[in-house]
Design an enzyme around this catalytic site. Structure first.
Site, mmCIF file in Angstrom:
data_model
loop_
_atom_site.group_PDB
_atom_site.id
_atom_site.type_symbol
_atom_site.label_atom_id
_atom_site.label_comp_id
_atom_site.label_asym_id
_atom_site.label_seq_id
_atom_site.Cartn_x
_atom_site.Cartn_y
_atom_site.Cartn_z
ATOM 1 N N HIS A 69 1.096 5.103 1.057
ATOM 2 C CA HIS A 69 0.525 6.124 1.921
ATOM 3 C C HIS A 69 0.608 7.459 1.194
ATOM 4 O O HIS A 69 1.674 7.818 0.678
ATOM 5 C CB HIS A 69 1.345 6.277 3.209
ATOM 6 C CG HIS A 69 1.296 5.113 4.133
ATOM 7 N ND1 HIS A 69 0.458 5.051 5.221
ATOM 8 C CD2 HIS A 69 2.002 3.952 4.158
ATOM 9 C CE1 HIS A 69 0.634 3.925 5.882
ATOM 10 N NE2 HIS A 69 1.579 3.229 5.263
ATOM 11 N N HIS A 82 0.838 -1.204 0.000
ATOM 12 C CA HIS A 82 0.000 0.000 0.000
ATOM 13 C C HIS A 82 0.867 1.246 0.000
ATOM 14 O O HIS A 82 1.868 1.315 0.697
ATOM 15 C CB HIS A 82 -0.940 0.040 1.208
ATOM 16 C CG HIS A 82 -0.265 -0.186 2.524
ATOM 17 N ND1 HIS A 82 0.090 -1.439 2.974
ATOM 18 C CD2 HIS A 82 0.144 0.675 3.479
ATOM 19 C CE1 HIS A 82 0.679 -1.339 4.144
ATOM 20 N NE2 HIS A 82 0.732 -0.063 4.477
#
Ligand code: 5GP
Ligand code: ZN
Length: 141
Positions: free
Chosen positions: A102, A100
């Site tokens: 950020h 992922h």
């Protein structure tokens, strides 16, 4: 889909999230414990643990979406900048083992500092060590 993966459960709709973008490949949603208002996570829908596990075509779609989302997040948070980062691997602080990005909106007075701030000191490397590192990185691709 990986059993016991929070982000796979979000992709499947088993855990609710504040979705800000979705297509067949990519999902983006607000971080549940934001570092700043607007902190957004951008993930491939398929479970890959680390950046280097993501196939090139998916990586391209992920980057293309970041390209669109970063200014949208900054605008929504009324922030002039953002820190965009991957914690890539457990030793680097990755807690959710589903890759992922950020996107954290930043302001000059938020006290966060640059990403260099996560390191206390810098290594003192000789020219030979720098040459060896550059050679190894070139050879390992
Ligand atoms: P990591 O440390 O793995 O790079 O970051 C994981 C991020 O996921 C953290 O910023 C954390 O707040 C966020 N997070 C963990 N669980 C959930 C969840 O169930 N929903 C959402 N929206 N974010 C989560
Ligand atoms: Zn997953």
């Amino acid at each position: 889909m990986s059993e016991d993966c929070i982000f796979c459960s979000i992709v499947d709709g088993e855990i609710p999230s504040r979705t800000v973008y979705e297509d067949d490949t990519v999902l983006a949603f607000l971080d549940a414990n934001p570092l700043a208002p607007g902190h957004t996570l951008v993930i491939p829908k398929t479970h890959y643990e680390r950046l280097n596990d993501v196939p090139a075509a998916t990586a391209s779609e992920l980057y293309a979406r970041l390209h669109e989302l970063v200014p949208a997040v900054e605008d929504a948070a009324d922030a002039p900048a953002s820190t965009v980062a991957f914690n890539n691997g457990e030793a680097a602080g990755q807690e959710v083992p589903h890759v992922h990005a950020h996107v954290v909106p930043r302001t000059a007075d938020d006290g966060g500092g640059p990403i260099h701030g996560v390191f206390g000191s810098r290594p003192d490397l000789s020219d030979d060590e720098l040459d060896a590192l550059a050679d190894a990185i070139r050879d390992n691709q």
